[in-house]
Every structure is written in C-alpha cells, then in structure tokens.
Design a protein around this motif. Sequence first.
Motif, PDB file in Angstrom:
ATOM      1  N   THR A 144      -5.601   7.231   2.605  1.00  0.00           N
ATOM      2  CA  THR A 144      -6.459   7.869   1.613  1.00  0.00           C
ATOM      3  C   THR A 144      -6.983   9.213   2.105  1.00  0.00           C
ATOM      4  O   THR A 144      -7.052  10.193   1.352  1.00  0.00           O
ATOM      5  CB  THR A 144      -7.639   6.939   1.257  1.00  0.00           C
ATOM      6  N   SER A 171      -6.374   8.951  -7.583  1.00  0.00           N
ATOM      7  CA  SER A 171      -5.919   7.564  -7.761  1.00  0.00           C
ATOM      8  C   SER A 171      -4.744   7.251  -6.855  1.00  0.00           C
ATOM      9  O   SER A 171      -4.645   6.164  -6.287  1.00  0.00           O
ATOM     10  CB  SER A 171      -5.539   7.321  -9.220  1.00  0.00           C
ATOM     11  N   THR A 177      -5.578   2.530   0.422  1.00  0.00           N
ATOM     12  CA  THR A 177      -6.777   1.748   0.715  1.00  0.00           C
ATOM     13  C   THR A 177      -6.714   0.395   0.017  1.00  0.00           C
ATOM     14  O   THR A 177      -7.018  -0.646   0.616  1.00  0.00           O
ATOM     15  CB  THR A 177      -8.044   2.498   0.267  1.00  0.00           C
ATOM     16  N   ALA A 178      -6.311   0.401  -1.254  1.00  0.00           N
ATOM     17  CA  ALA A 178      -6.182  -0.864  -1.988  1.00  0.00           C
ATOM     18  C   ALA A 178      -5.143  -1.768  -1.336  1.00  0.00           C
ATOM     19  O   ALA A 178      -5.361  -2.983  -1.182  1.00  0.00           O
ATOM     20  CB  ALA A 178      -5.805  -0.579  -3.443  1.00  0.00           C
ATOM     21  N   THR A 182      -5.817  -5.370   0.431  1.00  0.00           N
ATOM     22  CA  THR A 182      -5.097  -6.520  -0.113  1.00  0.00           C
ATOM     23  C   THR A 182      -4.429  -7.338   0.988  1.00  0.00           C
ATOM     24  O   THR A 182      -4.333  -8.565   0.894  1.00  0.00           O
ATOM     25  CB  THR A 182      -4.030  -6.040  -1.120  1.00  0.00           C
TER      26      THR A 182
END
Length: 221
Positions: A144, A171, A177-178, A182
Amino acid sequence: MAIKAGYSLDSLIDYSGNNVFEIIKSGGWLMLPIIICSIAAMGIIGERFWSLQKSKILPPELVSQVWKLSREKKLDDVMLRRLKTSSPLGCILAAGLANSHHGRDIMKECIEEAGRQVAHNLERFLNTLGTIATITPLLGLLGTVFGMIDIFSSLMQHGSGDPSVLAGGISVALITTAAGLTVGIPSLIFHRYFERLVDDYVVEMEAESLKLIDMLHGDRE
C-alpha cells in the motif's frame, strides 16, 4: 432453459475468475509473496489438523495396556521400541519404563526429558505459521505504501484533474493490505489454537505418565 442456465453459470465463473486475476494483478508484485504465504499457511494448517489428532497423540487406554503388560512381565526391549514409535505418549512412557529399575526419581527425570522433546516435535511448523501471521499484514502495508507513493508521484507530474482516477488509484493501493490481512488473521487464529492444543496435550501426557509411575510403584491401582 437448462442450457441457458448452464451458460450463465459458466459466464459467472469466467467473470469471477477474471475479476480475481485482475485484482491480484492490480496489487502489484508484493501480491506474489502474500499468495505464497497463503499457500504455505493452508498447507501447515491442514498438516497440523491431521497430525495433532488426539487419537494419534494420546491413544485411549494406552496406560492401562502398558500397566497390564508390565504386570505380565512382557515389557521387553522389542515391546519398548514398539511403544516408543507408536505415539508421542508411547514415546514418553517408553522413556520412563526403560529406566524403571533406577527408581522413581530417575523415571520422572527421563519422562520429563522425553516430554520436552515430544513437545518440540508437536510444535513443528508452528513457528513458520506464526511468522506468516506476522509478516503478511506487513507485506500488505508495504504494498500500500508503494502504491500511494506511485499515486502521489503521478499527481505531481500530471495533476489531479480527475478525482475518480485518484480514488481508483487509492483502491488499487489498498488491495495488498486487504490481501495481507486476509492471510494474516486466519494464520494468527490457527497459530494460537494449535499452540494451546499442544500445551493441553503436554499437560495430559505428563498426567498419564505420572499415573503410570504411581501404578508401577504401588501408589495407585
């Protein structure tokens, strides 16, 4: 009608697969180590679930069977070797029985030494799983940061004429990061779970071993 439904399902699968691929591609090169970590974590979790089954670690009625063999004078060297390789609990019991002629204190010391070795073996791969749980969110954060640097560099060169471009770039930058979270969150959950499971097994094996010592020395029936 059925053909149409099947075609729609295939189209949905193709669209979903392409969409996932595009998301991964948008995340940049740091998605590769995150994906590798996810595969490694899934492999470790599956292997630990298989290896840490209670029936394999603490076979039921093993202490009573060993006590019966001891009373019948059938615990020879061959039987002790079989017991040692049968299960982690069997390994601990065999260490104590092999030194039973040295007295209770020596038996207990040998059992404790074998217990430490068994506990170490039961914790196999857990350090790796803990490392994955720690580094994957950091890899995601790093991705990110790189993405945000690229966005602001682009803004400095070309300006911010279209806000939607800026929102889309942010986005994309947040994808890593997502992805890291996860992978990292489930890895941390399973790491803590397996650590507690191993601790519980070690406590139970110590209790079973002490029970056998008491039985051999006439302190318990």
